[in-house]
Design a protein around this motif. Sequence first.
Motif, PDB file in Angstrom:
ATOM      1  N   GLU A  86       0.673  -0.608   0.492  1.00 22.96           N
ATOM      2  CA  GLU A  86      -0.280   0.533   0.031  1.00 22.96           C
ATOM      3  C   GLU A  86       0.993   1.113  -0.055  1.00 22.96           C
ATOM      4  O   GLU A  86       0.717   2.395  -0.509  1.00 22.96           O
ATOM      5  CB  GLU A  86      -0.749   0.341   1.038  1.00 22.96           C
ATOM      6  N   LEU A  87       1.934   1.427   0.530  1.00 22.15           N
ATOM      7  CA  LEU A  87       3.175   2.202   0.836  1.00 22.15           C
ATOM      8  C   LEU A  87       3.174   2.470  -0.432  1.00 22.15           C
ATOM      9  O   LEU A  87       3.729   3.648  -0.926  1.00 22.15           O
ATOM     10  CB  LEU A  87       3.914   2.057   2.103  1.00 22.15           C
ATOM     11  N   ASP A  88       3.694   1.452  -1.159  1.00 25.00           N
ATOM     12  CA  ASP A  88       4.717   2.089  -2.201  1.00 25.00           C
ATOM     13  C   ASP A  88       3.455   2.106  -3.348  1.00 25.00           C
ATOM     14  O   ASP A  88       4.119   3.442  -3.966  1.00 25.00           O
ATOM     15  CB  ASP A  88       4.909   0.416  -2.759  1.00 25.00           C
ATOM     16  N   ALA A  89       2.167   1.519  -3.491  1.00 28.18           N
ATOM     17  CA  ALA A  89       1.464   2.634  -4.168  1.00 28.18           C
ATOM     18  C   ALA A  89       1.188   4.214  -4.237  1.00 28.18           C
ATOM     19  O   ALA A  89       1.223   5.154  -5.078  1.00 28.18           O
ATOM     20  CB  ALA A  89      -0.337   1.931  -4.099  1.00 28.18           C
ATOM     21  N   CYS A  90       1.042   3.910  -2.639  1.00 30.62           N
ATOM     22  CA  CYS A  90       0.496   5.251  -2.032  1.00 30.62           C
ATOM     23  C   CYS A  90       2.282   6.402  -2.728  1.00 30.62           C
ATOM     24  O   CYS A  90       1.523   7.713  -3.158  1.00 30.62           O
ATOM     25  CB  CYS A  90       0.446   5.530  -0.687  1.00 30.62           C
ATOM     26  N   ALA A  91       3.136   6.201  -2.230  1.00 24.63           N
ATOM     27  CA  ALA A  91       4.330   6.946  -2.528  1.00 24.63           C
ATOM     28  C   ALA A  91       4.202   7.144  -4.417  1.00 24.63           C
ATOM     29  O   ALA A  91       4.568   7.846  -5.056  1.00 24.63           O
ATOM     30  CB  ALA A  91       5.555   6.098  -2.210  1.00 24.63           C
ATOM     31  N   LYS A  92       4.206   6.031  -4.755  1.00 26.17           N
ATOM     32  CA  LYS A  92       4.340   6.722  -6.659  1.00 26.17           C
ATOM     33  C   LYS A  92       3.097   7.634  -6.925  1.00 26.17           C
ATOM     34  O   LYS A  92       3.338   8.917  -7.989  1.00 26.17           O
ATOM     35  CB  LYS A  92       3.402   4.851  -7.056  1.00 26.17           C
ATOM     36  N   LYS A  93       1.612   7.134  -5.962  1.00 22.14           N
ATOM     37  CA  LYS A  93       0.959   8.735  -6.875  1.00 22.14           C
ATOM     38  C   LYS A  93       0.973   9.653  -5.633  1.00 22.14           C
ATOM     39  O   LYS A  93       0.924  10.796  -6.444  1.00 22.14           O
ATOM     40  CB  LYS A  93      -0.457   8.345  -5.516  1.00 22.14           C
ATOM     41  N   ALA A  94       1.727  10.083  -5.069  1.00 24.25           N
ATOM     42  CA  ALA A  94       2.659  10.989  -4.502  1.00 24.25           C
ATOM     43  C   ALA A  94       3.458  11.569  -4.896  1.00 24.25           C
ATOM     44  O   ALA A  94       4.161  12.932  -4.691  1.00 24.25           O
ATOM     45  CB  ALA A  94       3.251  10.628  -2.970  1.00 24.25           C
ATOM     46  N   GLN A  95       3.930  10.460  -5.970  1.00 24.58           N
ATOM     47  CA  GLN A  95       5.280  10.638  -6.843  1.00 24.58           C
ATOM     48  C   GLN A  95       6.360  11.018  -6.280  1.00 24.58           C
ATOM     49  O   GLN A  95       7.595  11.771  -6.744  1.00 24.58           O
ATOM     50  CB  GLN A  95       5.001  12.091  -7.436  1.00 24.58           C
ATOM     51  N   VAL A  96       6.754  10.487  -4.552  1.00 25.45           N
ATOM     52  CA  VAL A  96       8.142  10.106  -4.019  1.00 25.45           C
ATOM     53  C   VAL A  96       8.973   9.213  -4.783  1.00 25.45           C
ATOM     54  O   VAL A  96       8.688   8.595  -5.383  1.00 25.45           O
ATOM     55  CB  VAL A  96       7.914   8.865  -2.628  1.00 25.45           C
ATOM     56  N   GLU A  97      10.316   9.760  -5.216  1.00 29.02           N
ATOM     57  CA  GLU A  97      11.169   9.659  -6.319  1.00 29.02           C
ATOM     58  C   GLU A  97      12.231   8.091  -5.690  1.00 29.02           C
ATOM     59  O   GLU A  97      12.323   7.167  -6.403  1.00 29.02           O
ATOM     60  CB  GLU A  97      11.889  10.898  -6.455  1.00 29.02           C
ATOM     61  N   LYS A  98      12.449   8.532  -4.614  1.00 34.74           N
ATOM     62  CA  LYS A  98      13.453   7.016  -4.055  1.00 34.74           C
ATOM     63  C   LYS A  98      12.824   6.403  -3.013  1.00 34.74           C
ATOM     64  O   LYS A  98      12.425   7.200  -1.757  1.00 34.74           O
ATOM     65  CB  LYS A  98      14.632   8.433  -3.664  1.00 34.74           C
ATOM     66  N   THR A  99      12.473   5.309  -2.734  1.00 37.31           N
ATOM     67  CA  THR A  99      11.924   4.269  -2.536  1.00 37.31           C
ATOM     68  C   THR A  99      12.420   3.934  -1.421  1.00 37.31           C
ATOM     69  O   THR A  99      12.322   2.874  -0.403  1.00 37.31           O
ATOM     70  CB  THR A  99      10.053   4.033  -2.157  1.00 37.31           C
ATOM     71  N   ASP A 100      13.592   2.928  -2.425  1.00 35.78           N
ATOM     72  CA  ASP A 100      14.419   1.998  -1.739  1.00 35.78           C
ATOM     73  C   ASP A 100      15.436   2.116  -0.842  1.00 35.78           C
ATOM     74  O   ASP A 100      15.649   4.212  -0.811  1.00 35.78           O
ATOM     75  CB  ASP A 100      15.723   1.719  -3.554  1.00 35.78           C
ATOM     76  N   ILE A 117       5.943  10.377   2.435  1.00 32.35           N
ATOM     77  CA  ILE A 117       4.810  10.662   1.311  1.00 32.35           C
ATOM     78  C   ILE A 117       4.273  11.569   2.169  1.00 32.35           C
ATOM     79  O   ILE A 117       3.645  12.318   1.050  1.00 32.35           O
ATOM     80  CB  ILE A 117       3.678   9.249   1.696  1.00 32.35           C
ATOM     81  N   VAL A 118       4.347  11.779   3.177  1.00 34.37           N
ATOM     82  CA  VAL A 118       3.795  12.934   3.846  1.00 34.37           C
ATOM     83  C   VAL A 118       4.555  14.406   3.952  1.00 34.37           C
ATOM     84  O   VAL A 118       3.515  15.338   3.105  1.00 34.37           O
ATOM     85  CB  VAL A 118       3.782  12.488   5.764  1.00 34.37           C
ATOM     86  N   LYS A 119       5.354  14.178   3.390  1.00 33.77           N
ATOM     87  CA  LYS A 119       6.177  15.370   2.787  1.00 33.77           C
ATOM     88  C   LYS A 119       6.440  15.417   1.340  1.00 33.77           C
ATOM     89  O   LYS A 119       6.122  16.915   1.391  1.00 33.77           O
ATOM     90  CB  LYS A 119       7.527  15.357   3.063  1.00 33.77           C
TER      91      LYS A 119
END
Length: 391
Positions: free
Chosen positions: A291-305, A316-318
């Motif tokens: 879910e976090l990965d999906a939300c990060a994608k929606k929020a356009q978080v550039e780096k999740t690794d 995601i919040v920021k």
Amino acid sequence: MRKVLRYDSMQFVAGAVTTPEGFLLDSPIVARTGIYTYLQPDGSVRREYRPPDEVFAEDALVSFKGKPITVLHPKGGRVTADTAHKVTIGTIMSPAYRKNDTDVACDIIIHSPQETKGFRELSVGYSVELEETPGLTPDGEPYDAVQHLIRCNHLAVVPSARAGRKARLNLDGNEVLDGFESEGNKNMVKIRIDSNEFEVEQAVANHITALTNKCDAANAKADAAETKFTQVKTELEKVKTDAADQKVKLDAAEAERDALKGKLDATTAEKEAAIEKAVGKAKAEVKERAELDACAKKAQVEKTDGLDNKALKIAIVKALRGDSVDFEGKTDDYINAYYDSIKNDLNDTDEAVRQQLNKARQKLDGQESQTPAAKHRQDMIDRMTNKKEEK
């Protein structure tokens, strides 16, 4: 059956009379029914039964008449025509006759009373045929053999009876079975029984010694048996004590085993619960991460690794609220709550976007329906429809 010689002793009947010639007249009991005991050469005692029908048989009673009376039993055990003149001191004058239910008497004359040497008992020398069959008398007494065909050979005056005196009759004499007394005086010896001293024949002394030795041996065996019994009893008590100790240890071991089993069961249950919890947690984390990965994608978080779930939530919040949001010193619950509100906003945004896209598609569809080609196609359909109705 085998034929043997026997001696049986009885006492002179009181009331014997002396004739003017000095002869001694008497009617003593000389035989009886029942069990007779005989001392054997090895010192053992043999019990022979004389049934009433044998003792009181006519031929047995008649065999007493005319038989010689001797002092002691003669050599060879029998008086014959060759020895009678040397050993005879009197005669049995009548056949034997029944005195009562058990005893047989006869009339005798002692021609030379002075030859009796003061002996007062009588011992019949007779032949019998033995039936070697052990059994019990009608009174329940055990015996080793049965006497049949009793025939008197002589009557001897002897010093003592084999089994002592009883009332007016005496039981069997001291003579050894199948051996006979020689003429002349017996060999008398002194023996001591307890604190009393007795003068008895050598055969009697030997018999008493043999019995004493047997008694001593029996006592020794009894003492040994008692010692063995005590030893076995002690060992048994020790075995019982050891068994009791072992049972206590066994009970303690079983209690310890049960306690360990209880702990093992509890540990197993705890382990299974922990595993189940860990699996559930892992599944939740995997789901949450997805879910976090999906939300990060929606929020356009550039780096999740390289970000854990907590760090990804903050990213995601920021990404949505800006870097000005400060989570320094905030609890996990605070971060989670903030993230959940952002997640809802992301979901709401997706729904609004979908609605706008749908409206846009509908608008495009409406515009397409007003193109010349579409209009021309619709007119053709209308004309064809009107023609069908006219027909």
